[in-house]
Scaffold this motif. Structure first.
Motif, PDB file in Angstrom:
ATOM      1  N   ARG A   1       0.866  -1.270   0.023  1.00 11.60           N
ATOM      2  CA  ARG A   1      -0.032  -0.012  -0.040  1.00 11.60           C
ATOM      3  C   ARG A   1       0.883   1.284   0.014  1.00 11.60           C
TER       4      ARG A   1
ATOM      5  N   THR B   1       2.439   4.689  -5.856  1.00 12.15           N
ATOM      6  CA  THR B   1       1.681   4.123  -6.647  1.00 12.15           C
ATOM      7  C   THR B   1       0.268   4.019  -6.433  1.00 12.15           C
ATOM      8  N   THR B   2      -0.065   3.914  -5.303  1.00 11.54           N
ATOM      9  CA  THR B   2      -1.425   4.027  -4.839  1.00 11.54           C
ATOM     10  C   THR B   2      -1.990   5.332  -5.172  1.00 11.54           C
ATOM     11  N   HIS B   3      -1.370   6.574  -5.087  1.00  9.79           N
ATOM     12  CA  HIS B   3      -1.633   7.483  -5.438  1.00  9.79           C
ATOM     13  C   HIS B   3      -1.986   7.812  -6.949  1.00  9.79           C
ATOM     14  N   PHE B   4      -1.085   7.299  -7.681  1.00  9.38           N
ATOM     15  CA  PHE B   4      -1.235   7.344  -9.119  1.00  9.38           C
ATOM     16  C   PHE B   4      -2.404   6.324  -9.791  1.00  9.38           C
ATOM     17  N   LYS B   5      -2.440   5.363  -8.991  1.00  5.00           N
ATOM     18  CA  LYS B   5      -3.569   4.322  -9.336  1.00  5.00           C
ATOM     19  C   LYS B   5      -5.103   5.197  -9.151  1.00  5.00           C
ATOM     20  N   HIS B   6      -5.277   5.768  -7.837  1.00  6.76           N
ATOM     21  CA  HIS B   6      -6.304   6.187  -7.825  1.00  6.76           C
ATOM     22  C   HIS B   6      -6.655   7.498  -8.807  1.00  6.76           C
ATOM     23  N   ARG B   7      -5.506   8.260  -9.069  1.00  8.73           N
ATOM     24  CA  ARG B   7      -5.406   9.384  -9.907  1.00  8.73           C
ATOM     25  C   ARG B   7      -5.996   8.839 -11.323  1.00  8.73           C
ATOM     26  N   ASN B   8      -5.496   7.915 -11.769  1.00  7.09           N
ATOM     27  CA  ASN B   8      -6.043   7.378 -13.248  1.00  7.09           C
ATOM     28  C   ASN B   8      -7.230   6.827 -12.929  1.00  7.09           C
ATOM     29  N   GLU B   9      -7.759   6.115 -11.805  1.00  9.92           N
ATOM     30  CA  GLU B   9      -9.164   5.884 -11.825  1.00  9.92           C
ATOM     31  C   GLU B   9      -9.998   6.720 -11.724  1.00  9.92           C
TER      32      GLU B   9
END
Length: 98
Positions: free
Chosen positions: A32, A36-44
């Motif tokens: 977590r 990378t979690t931040h980038f995943k949430h931004r892309n989503e």
């Protein structure tokens, strides 16, 4: 032992080293991790905003089409014939596959 004499005292502090190692672990190596979690949430979020815009556009076109159908009986007949394959009495309907 000359190596340890050249290191500043604040870098020898075990609490500071522990906090630094823990921070690096959380930033880069954890499942977590923050980056990378931040980038995943931004892309989503971008994908969801695009789908929201698409559906809002579809709602607008459907509302315009509904208003046209309510106001114009010829348009209603055309819509019924094209979408639901309705026909008049004594009329044959041929459906050709595309």
């Amino acid at each position: 032992m000359k190596l340890f004499k050249n290191i500043p005292a604040w870098l020898k502090n075990k609490y500071l080293l522990t906090i630094m190692v823990f921070s690096v672990w959380l930033l880069f190596f954890d499942d977590r991790d923050i980056i990378t979690t931040h980038f995943k949430h931004r892309n989503e979020l971008k994908q969801l905003e695009q789908s929201r815009d698409y559906y809002l556009q579809q709602i607008d076109t459907t509302k315009k089409e509904l208003e046209d159908l309510k106001q114009n009986p010829e348009m209603l007949e055309k819509y019924a014939r094209e979408k639901y394959w309705m026909k008049k009495e004594n009329e044959d309907l041929f459906i050709l596959p595309e």
